[in-house]
Scaffold this motif. Structure first.
Motif, short mmCIF file in Angstrom:
data_model
loop_
_atom_site.label_atom_id
_atom_site.label_comp_id
_atom_site.label_asym_id
_atom_site.label_seq_id
_atom_site.Cartn_x
_atom_site.Cartn_y
_atom_site.Cartn_z
N LEU A 24 -25.86 0.05 3.79
CA LEU A 24 -25.67 -0.82 4.95
C LEU A 24 -24.78 -2.01 4.61
O LEU A 24 -24.86 -2.56 3.51
N GLU A 26 -23.32 -6.03 5.63
CA GLU A 26 -24.07 -7.28 5.83
C GLU A 26 -24.57 -7.44 7.27
O GLU A 26 -25.49 -8.19 7.53
N GLU A 27 -23.99 -6.67 8.20
CA GLU A 27 -24.50 -6.74 9.58
C GLU A 27 -25.43 -5.58 9.89
O GLU A 27 -25.65 -5.24 11.05
N ASN A 28 -25.92 -4.92 8.81
CA ASN A 28 -26.93 -3.89 8.97
C ASN A 28 -26.39 -2.63 9.64
O ASN A 28 -27.12 -1.88 10.28
N ARG A 29 -25.06 -2.43 9.50
CA ARG A 29 -24.46 -1.20 10.01
C ARG A 29 -24.16 -0.29 8.83
O ARG A 29 -23.88 -0.77 7.73
N LEU A 30 -24.18 1.02 9.05
CA LEU A 30 -23.85 1.95 7.97
C LEU A 30 -22.41 1.73 7.53
O LEU A 30 -21.51 1.60 8.37
N LYS A 31 -22.20 1.67 6.22
CA LYS A 31 -20.85 1.42 5.70
C LYS A 31 -19.94 2.63 5.94
O LYS A 31 -20.38 3.77 5.78
N ASP A 61 -31.56 4.47 11.05
CA ASP A 61 -30.22 4.59 10.48
C ASP A 61 -29.75 6.04 10.44
O ASP A 61 -28.56 6.30 10.57
N ASP A 64 -28.33 6.51 13.74
CA ASP A 64 -26.98 5.92 13.79
C ASP A 64 -25.96 6.82 13.12
O ASP A 64 -24.82 6.95 13.59
#
Lengths: 473, 473
Positions: A24, A26-31, A61, A64
């Motif tokens: 993840l 820093e904004e908690n999104r999958l890289k 996740d 996502d």
């Protein structure tokens, strides 16, 4: 639909909610690099590597991940991680992505997933499928679960009946706190997570409710009827989900009892299921006002096309009205081409001001802040804001026009701008309020009407004043 | 900040949440007739009657009543129902309405209200006041509460530190379920409502969390460390509230631990405080995109004016760019006035299409559905939708123009419409994505740029093609 964790060990160890450092950002999104790695492992057909990559993820996740992958890859991913496809993943998936995947799975496989879900999630899983697919899956379920889901599907879409879970704790009124705790320790088929206990009469009608924190803090001998709160927010089973979301927000509810037309307790709603609706309902106004329909990026292209093109065609209609007004002043434009140069400014500023006021009104209507009680006050407020805005913008454009073209043309455009911004303020409140009073969603069609009014008024006021002032004589 | 109800009797009887039949309409809004009755009683100075009217209301409805009344009447109402002005009413009030009322009350009176609130509500009560008023109220508080509130105010606005409540249950790891229940029964100063218990190490760092339902269902001898969930979502104290709201939604949280920079447990967030933020954050995009700022109907007129006029002036700037393009084609328009009549259509349709795509992109960015991983795919998706929309609308307007004016002008406007709708699709994705990558809120300024692009391209493509095709030769 039973809670297997508690059944087996009486000690729940729910799924990990760890923050996954490597996957993840820093904004908690999958890289993107993580998505690339999964995509690569799928391309290579290396199911073991895919599984190892996905396994540490939280179910939300994983959901996502499905959404971010290309549609073609989603089936391959599902095949590679079958035993990670928990109910939590399924219920977090975007509707379109979920339906697309469910349609690709055999009915028996869907039934296996449905059996492990709570009622509300199981209903969500199959409610949008076509009746044939739905029937096939229902036939695979065990009879008890099938009956529960069929009964939920009998309520209209987007009502409390569809959203509620049947699993809840309801006890008779003669129990003490100690009786209740003993009952809960002994029972095996209780929901995993619950936040309040409902006390019901012999006809299963709610008498009161006890939050778990009250129960935990009371001595065992206290009667439940002395702890419970008698007045509670009851949600009728056919209440619309938008209304349900407003109640949860207004009364800061964590869960609430759902009752049928006879006042009997039939289910409960919990806030974790309602937050999605609160967010959807609040966010959809921006999409509806822009004429983008649902505006879901996972929506099939043909649906997006049909949702949007109708508003573009409607916009074409309103633009034609504006064109007719311009055409009526064709002779004036031929004489003074500066009118053609400046007229879009007046229309554009009015459109912008109208959109501002409309957005404010639509939001206030949606949150029940604008009602019959204060419409007149808000209209008057918006007119004052419009006048201030109008005078400011009119001064700027009027001076510039006076310098570049002529003082008279400056006065004409300044007057037209004030007239149009005030018209915009009026229309920006009146149009959404009228739609609301007619029982229509003010977010849906207000935009077309407000734009038509400000465009037409913009061209008419500017060109009309230009002719009346003798500029084109 | 103690919970007086439980302290006194160990048996909580929270405030009534009854549905008030006579005061509320079918959509759960206060009836205009009820507001009129309250207004009348205030005008007559009949405080007894005012009190009797308001007393049966839920605190959330009392808050609505204040908002729906004229600003002048709000002080009179507060004076008439002082002992109904509970923390729940205060925390449900609109920010502007609350600040307006608080400023009118003496500091000591505000302190009395603040003392009975939980930390998060007390902070909310005074955080927007000017430093002098804030100081005066803090000085009236008892030292312990003052220290807690001052510490909360030391965190930046709109962070977890401001939102969290300090009241929570944290216990050491060696306890059993029975120990914990005994502890909770004995303690007097626990929060009234809580949903989970945090297990901490000797440095007060969270080790795990137990939902109350798990505790209630376990035998007394079980160790807490066997029941607790070790992995939990920890919220850093300086996390932005928008991010907090996204976490609560994504992981379906009911409450979450807040930790300081050393990983120590300093507070908790509960979903009932977060739902307001989820709704606000989701709803504000429509307001921001329209250029209406906060768009709160209770905002003072001068604030609404200054929030909106800047976007109108920016819009004036973009409209001038479009005017310059038109001016460059002045000679062509003089020769063929039909160009002036038709050109707003091309710009308007493009603006509408751009707004649709922009609304979709902004929403997808806000909900973390549009990330680096799928930007190219979504851009390509939007271009295909644009092409379908463009061909449809171009055919309609092209045919109509061919019949009314000339076939060549029909071809020119159809081509210009396709070009502009495709440009709109590109800009509608690219502009918000670029703002997002630059760390800016894409909802704020995208609209001005997208409109400028579609307006300019609309006029340029249409007038340029008209000249290039020899129509004005």
């Amino acid at each position: 639909m039973a809670d297997t964790e508690l059944d087996e060990a009486k000690v729940p160890f729910p799924a990990s909610e760890a923050e996954e450092g490597e996957q993840l950002d820093e904004e908690n999104r999958l890289k993107p690099e993580f998505i690339d790695a999964v995509r690569e492992s799928l391309e290579e057909g290396d199911e073991g590597r895919t599984y190892d990559l996905v396994e540490p993820l939280h179910p939300a996740d994983i959901a996502d991940l499905f959404e971010l992958l290309e549609p073609d890859r989603r089936g391959e991913l599902a095949a590679a991680i079958t035993d990670l496809m928990s109910g939590e993943v399924i219920s977090e998936l975007n509707d379109y992505v979920r339906d697309h995947m469910i349609e690709a799975l055999p009915a028996a496989a869907v039934a296996v997933i449905a059996e492990q879900l709570e009622t509300d999630d199981a209903v969500q899983l199959i409610e949008d499928l076509d009746p044939k697919d739905q029937r096939a899956i229902l036939d695979e379920l065990d009879p008890e679960n099938r009956a529960v889901i069929e009964s939920a599907l009998s309520y209209p879409e987007e009502t409390a009946g569809r959203l509620m879970q049947r699993e809840l704790i309801a006890v008779p009124e003669h129990l003490t706190v100690g009786d209740l705790i003993d009952y809960m320790r002994e029972q095996d088929d209780l929901p995993t997570d619950f936040w309040e206990v409902f006390i019901v009469d012999h006809r299963h009608r709610p008498l009161g409710t006890c939050r778990l924190s009250w129960i935990l803090r009371c001595p065992r001998h206290i009667a439940l009827t002395d702890v419970m709160q008698r007045d509670q927010t009851l949600i009728p089973v056919i209440m619309d989900q938008e209304e349900v979301a407003l109640r949860f927000q207004k009364y800061a509810l964590i869960s609430a009892a759902v009752v049928d037309e006879n006042g009997r307790l039939v289910g409960q709603l919990t806030v974790d299921d309602i937050v999605h609706i609160i967010s959807e309902e609040a966010g959809e106004d921006a999409l509806l006002m822009s004429g983008a329909g649902e505006g879901d990026i996972n929506e099939p292209i043909r649906d997006a096309y049909s949702a949007r093109v109708r508003w573009l065609v409607a916009n074409l209609g309103t633009a034609l009205v504006a064109s007719l007004i311009i055409a009526a002043f064709g002779a004036a434009i031929e004489k003074l081409v500066a009118l053609a140069v400046l007229m879009p400014i007046v229309a554009s500023i009015g459109g912008n001001a109208g959109t501002q006021t409309m957005a404010v009104s639509v939001r206030a209507l949606a949150t029940n802040q604008l009602t019959r009680s204060n419409t007149r006050r808000i209209l008057w407020r918006e007119m004052r804001v419009a006048l201030l805005n109008g005078v400011t913008v009119a001064t700027l454009i009027g001076l510039a026009t006076a310098v570049i073209f002529s003082p008279l043309l400056g006065i004409v455009i300044a007057s037209a701008v004030i007239i149009n911004i005030c018209t915009a303020g009026l229309a920006g409140v009146a149009v959404p309020v009228l739609f609301d009073r007619m029982g229509q969603d003010p977010a849906v069609a207000s935009s077309v009407f407000v734009t038509m009014i400000t465009d037409s008024m913009g061209f008419f006021a500017f060109l009309g004043l230009a002719v009346a002032s003798g500029l084109t004589g």
